[in-house]
Design an enzyme around this catalytic site. Structure first.
Site, PDB file in Angstrom:
ATOM      1  N   TRP A   1      75.673  70.535  43.695  1.00  0.00           N
ATOM      2  CA  TRP A   1      74.268  70.187  43.471  1.00  0.00           C
ATOM      3  C   TRP A   1      73.318  71.121  44.196  1.00  0.00           C
ATOM      4  O   TRP A   1      73.516  71.441  45.357  1.00  0.00           O
ATOM      5  CB  TRP A   1      74.015  68.746  43.947  1.00  0.00           C
ATOM      6  CG  TRP A   1      74.838  67.732  43.217  1.00  0.00           C
ATOM      7  CD1 TRP A   1      75.957  67.113  43.673  1.00  0.00           C
ATOM      8  CD2 TRP A   1      74.612  67.234  41.902  1.00  0.00           C
ATOM      9  NE1 TRP A   1      76.452  66.254  42.722  1.00  0.00           N
ATOM     10  CE2 TRP A   1      75.648  66.305  41.626  1.00  0.00           C
ATOM     11  CE3 TRP A   1      73.648  67.470  40.915  1.00  0.00           C
ATOM     12  CZ2 TRP A   1      75.737  65.614  40.419  1.00  0.00           C
ATOM     13  CZ3 TRP A   1      73.740  66.781  39.717  1.00  0.00           C
ATOM     14  CH2 TRP A   1      74.773  65.874  39.471  1.00  0.00           C
TER      15      TRP A   1
ATOM     16  N   LYS B   1      72.819  70.923  38.629  1.00  0.00           N
ATOM     17  CA  LYS B   1      74.261  70.985  38.840  1.00  0.00           C
ATOM     18  C   LYS B   1      74.781  72.360  38.448  1.00  0.00           C
ATOM     19  O   LYS B   1      74.710  72.749  37.294  1.00  0.00           O
ATOM     20  CB  LYS B   1      74.974  69.901  38.041  1.00  0.00           C
ATOM     21  CG  LYS B   1      76.407  69.735  38.496  1.00  0.00           C
ATOM     22  CD  LYS B   1      76.943  68.361  38.199  1.00  0.00           C
ATOM     23  CE  LYS B   1      78.152  68.084  39.064  1.00  0.00           C
ATOM     24  NZ  LYS B   1      78.788  66.831  38.766  1.00  0.00           N
TER      25      LYS B   1
ATOM     26  N   THR C   1      54.522  51.629  36.150  1.00  0.00           N
ATOM     27  CA  THR C   1      54.971  52.941  36.623  1.00  0.00           C
ATOM     28  C   THR C   1      54.343  53.998  35.725  1.00  0.00           C
ATOM     29  O   THR C   1      53.967  53.703  34.587  1.00  0.00           O
ATOM     30  CB  THR C   1      56.502  53.064  36.510  1.00  0.00           C
ATOM     31  OG1 THR C   1      56.847  52.886  35.127  1.00  0.00           O
ATOM     32  CG2 THR C   1      57.211  52.009  37.325  1.00  0.00           C
TER      33      THR C   1
ATOM     34  N   GLU D   1      57.884  50.475  42.235  1.00  0.00           N
ATOM     35  CA  GLU D   1      58.915  49.427  42.173  1.00  0.00           C
ATOM     36  C   GLU D   1      59.213  48.801  43.536  1.00  0.00           C
ATOM     37  O   GLU D   1      59.902  47.796  43.614  1.00  0.00           O
ATOM     38  CB  GLU D   1      60.221  50.020  41.616  1.00  0.00           C
ATOM     39  CG  GLU D   1      60.200  50.258  40.121  1.00  0.00           C
ATOM     40  CD  GLU D   1      59.717  51.655  39.756  1.00  0.00           C
ATOM     41  OE1 GLU D   1      58.976  52.257  40.555  1.00  0.00           O
ATOM     42  OE2 GLU D   1      60.087  52.122  38.659  1.00  0.00           O
TER      43      GLU D   1
HETATM   44  P1  AMP Z   1      55.309  56.162  42.146  1.00  0.00           P
HETATM   45  O1  AMP Z   1      56.034  54.982  41.660  1.00  0.00           O
HETATM   46  O2  AMP Z   1      54.380  56.763  41.135  1.00  0.00           O
HETATM   47  O3  AMP Z   1      54.619  55.902  43.437  1.00  0.00           O
HETATM   48  O4  AMP Z   1      56.360  57.322  42.421  1.00  0.00           O
HETATM   49  C1  AMP Z   1      57.443  57.110  43.297  1.00  0.00           C
HETATM   50  C2  AMP Z   1      58.172  58.402  43.527  1.00  0.00           C
HETATM   51  O5  AMP Z   1      57.363  59.329  44.259  1.00  0.00           O
HETATM   52  C3  AMP Z   1      59.402  58.253  44.391  1.00  0.00           C
HETATM   53  O6  AMP Z   1      60.506  57.762  43.654  1.00  0.00           O
HETATM   54  C4  AMP Z   1      59.600  59.678  44.899  1.00  0.00           C
HETATM   55  O7  AMP Z   1      60.249  60.485  43.936  1.00  0.00           O
HETATM   56  C5  AMP Z   1      58.182  60.164  45.068  1.00  0.00           C
HETATM   57  N1  AMP Z   1      57.782  60.032  46.476  1.00  0.00           N
HETATM   58  C6  AMP Z   1      57.107  59.023  47.055  1.00  0.00           C
HETATM   59  N2  AMP Z   1      56.914  59.257  48.375  1.00  0.00           N
HETATM   60  C7  AMP Z   1      57.500  60.441  48.647  1.00  0.00           C
HETATM   61  C8  AMP Z   1      57.656  61.243  49.836  1.00  0.00           C
HETATM   62  N3  AMP Z   1      57.147  60.874  51.002  1.00  0.00           N
HETATM   63  N4  AMP Z   1      58.336  62.403  49.728  1.00  0.00           N
HETATM   64  C9  AMP Z   1      58.839  62.805  48.553  1.00  0.00           C
HETATM   65  N5  AMP Z   1      58.711  62.113  47.398  1.00  0.00           N
HETATM   66  C10 AMP Z   1      58.058  60.941  47.440  1.00  0.00           C
END
Ligand code: AMP
Length: 538
Positions: A439, A434, A181, A324
């Site tokens: 929220w 918050k 990540t 993940e």
């Molecule tokens: P990563 O593990 O780097 O791919 O990041 C994952 C995170 O990207 C997710 O937990 C979201 O917060 C964000 N994310 C992924 N797809 C979207 C989407 N279509 N719209 C908004 N946020 C997204």
């Protein structure tokens, strides 16, 4: 008692075997960083993967050993997906945009024994070599100039083998790939994908509610192969035997040319990629390429982007997922009532993040204690949790599981679930603000703010407030040559969000920090403004 069907261990090598057998001459085209192009096909990918597996064994690698790739999208990178998994190894796809400390950490933590890289990343190798004591071999994907003197070329290395090899056997629960990540808090965490989870994820990705490949599909994935396995597209594409077009550079002019020339029907990328493509087309005064399907994910797809693609006759799929989750959790495409919807209703639907694909389940829980499961009423927002066979259970080398007792993984996202199963993402749990016990979604404020004609980018964070706990502050980057002030931004927002959501301050900045995967880094923004005080609290 067992049933009476045949054994079939779910290993990813089935994908390349099937593609080579059933779609062996379907092309895999690569545009390289030096402007040259090569063409191979699924049969060629398999042949080279077999040779690579042999070559890895000759280096002394054993099942379970890790091989890092630091590379863009191209056919040799694809070969290594199957070559490494085929000898029982684990491919560690490294994001070359990570910072030095993260690169040092992840390669050492994964205990990579071999690093295979693009010549354009030779400076990373030169910088990191002394800090990666466990790496025994360096191999360069590019045959031509750019790589360091004496570095082994991938083609020479596998060219010394005859390809007379049988894929390693093992359990379908063995790992085949590891992705880290991007580490918004603490060190990056490794997510090990299994052969089984990878196959199931790819099969689910084939359904018409997701990637919906047909034999005629020609896919140019802009999403990098180092980011969450390019959303599993190479595996799903191999299952469907589609033609792939890869570009080792992310220049919109090159992508556009390749899309037209190679008859690309499908593409996938984060919103910034699509935005860059729009800007290129506008500057050149040309139309968008005649794609059939555009998948957008990784960050929220803005409304104007969805509208523009749809007006060009392109089906837009808005996907949500994370490293993940392999990564596909939800995909948004046409719903059962699509034909009855107006254009604006369709856009509003696609702006949400879509519905879970078969295999994963979603739920939301209360943001205060994470214990109460919330209704799927299209109104109540909560912490988003997911479970399923391609969702992480435990991070690599972690001592404890990353899931609740009943198997739910907490995504760190905040969302609303609608009665028809649609997910609407509203924030990150760490970013939601918050105020007076209620929220406020920072993302909704940002999305609304970028609709202002003079705003290029906006990021909202909560700042400490003695009475309300936290209040939103909006940081704004103006478009080049455009003027606007705080009052005009607030006035613009005032009919788009609730009154009490309106930011207490709007601050104009030259830039907003981003993570290595191109997302707004609120962590860095908070650090930059650690001494900031709200106007009425000084
Ligand atoms: P990563 O593990 O780097 O791919 O990041 C994952 C995170 O990207 C997710 O937990 C979201 O917060 C964000 N994310 C992924 N797809 C979207 C989407 N279509 N719209 C908004 N946020 C997204």
């Amino acid at each position: 008692m067992l049933g009476a069907m045949q054994d079939w261990t779910m290993r990813v090598t089935h994908v390349v075997d099937h593609a080579a057998r059933e779609a062996g001459n379907r092309e895999i085209v690569t545009r390289w960083a030096d402007g040259s192009e090569t063409r191979t096909n699924w049969a060629g990918i398999r042949r080279d993967a077999l040779k690579m597996a042999q070559a890895l064994e000759r280096l002394g690698l054993k099942p379970g050993d890790k091989v890092a790739s630091i590379a863009m999208n191209h056919s040799r990178h694809l070969v290594s997906w199957f070559g490494v998994a085929g000898m029982g190894g684990v491919l560690h796809t490294v994001n070359p945009r990570l910072f030095e400390d993260q690169l040092e950490y992840i390669v050492n933590h994964a205990e990579d024994r071999v690093v295979i890289y693009d010549a354009m990343f030779q400076p990373i190798i030169d910088l990191m070599k002394d800090r990666w004591p466990k790496v025994e071999h360096y191999i360069c994907f590019d045959p031509g100039p750019g790589r360091a003197e004496g570095a082994t070329s991938f083609e020479d290395w596998i060219g010394a083998e005859d390809g007379d090899y049988r894929w390693a056997e093992g359990s379908e629960r063995d790992p085949c790939m590891i992705c880290y990540t991007s580490g918004t808090t603490g060190n990056p965490k490794g997510v090990q994908y299994e052969h089984r989870s990878t196959l199931m994820h790819a099969m689910a990705g084939l359904q018409s509610a997701a990637f919906a490949f047909s034999a005629a599909s020609v896919m140019l994935p802009v999403v990098p192969m180092f980011h969450a396995a390019s959303w599993g597209l190479p595996y799903a594409g191999g299952m469907a035997g589609i033609k792939f077009v890869f570009s080792a550079v992310n220049d919109p002019a090159v992508l556009h040319e390749m899309m037209i020339k190679e008859g690309v029907t499908d593409s996938a990328g984060v919103p910034t990629v699509w935005l860059a493509h729009f800007q290129y087309c506008d500057a050149e005064g040309i139309d968008l390429p005649p794609l059939k399907v555009a998948t957008i994910g990784g960050s929220a797809a803005p409304k104007s982007m969805i509208e523009r693609l749809m007006k060009s006759g392109i089906r837009v799929q808005h996907a949500w997922g994370m490293t993940e989750t392999s990564p596909i959790g939800t995909v948004g495409g046409p719903t059962h009532d699509w034909e009855q919807m107006s254009f604006d209703e369709k856009v509003a639907k696609i702006q949400m993040q879509g519905r879970p694909i078969f295999g994963v389940e979603l739920r939301t829980v209360d943001l205060d204690n994470f214990t109460k499961v919330l209704p799927r009423d299209g109104k109540t927002s909560g912490a988003l949790q997911i479970r399923g066979p391609w969702v992480v259970k435990r991070y690599f080398k972690a001592e404890e599981d990353a899931v609740t007792e009943d198997g739910w993984f907490d995504t760190g996202d905040v969302g609303i679930l609608h009665p028809d199963g649609t997910l609407q993402l509203t924030d990150r749990t760490k970013d939601v603000i918050k105020s007076g016990g209620e929220w406020i979604s920072s993302v909704e404020l940002e999305n609304a703010a970028v609709g202002h004609p003079a705003v290029a980018e906006a990021a909202c964070i909560g700042m400490a407030h003695p009475r309300w706990d936290e209040r939103p502050v909006l940081f704004v980057v103006r478009k080049p040559g455009q003027e606007c002030d705080a009052e005009s931004v607030i006035a613009f927002l005032s009919d788009k969000v609730a009154k009490w959501w309106l930011p207490d301050a709007v601050e104009f900045v030259d830039d907003i920090p981003h993570t290595a995967t191109g997302k707004i880094s609120k962590k860095d923004l908070r650090a930059r403004f650690a001494d900031y005080r709200l106007p009425d609290t000084e």
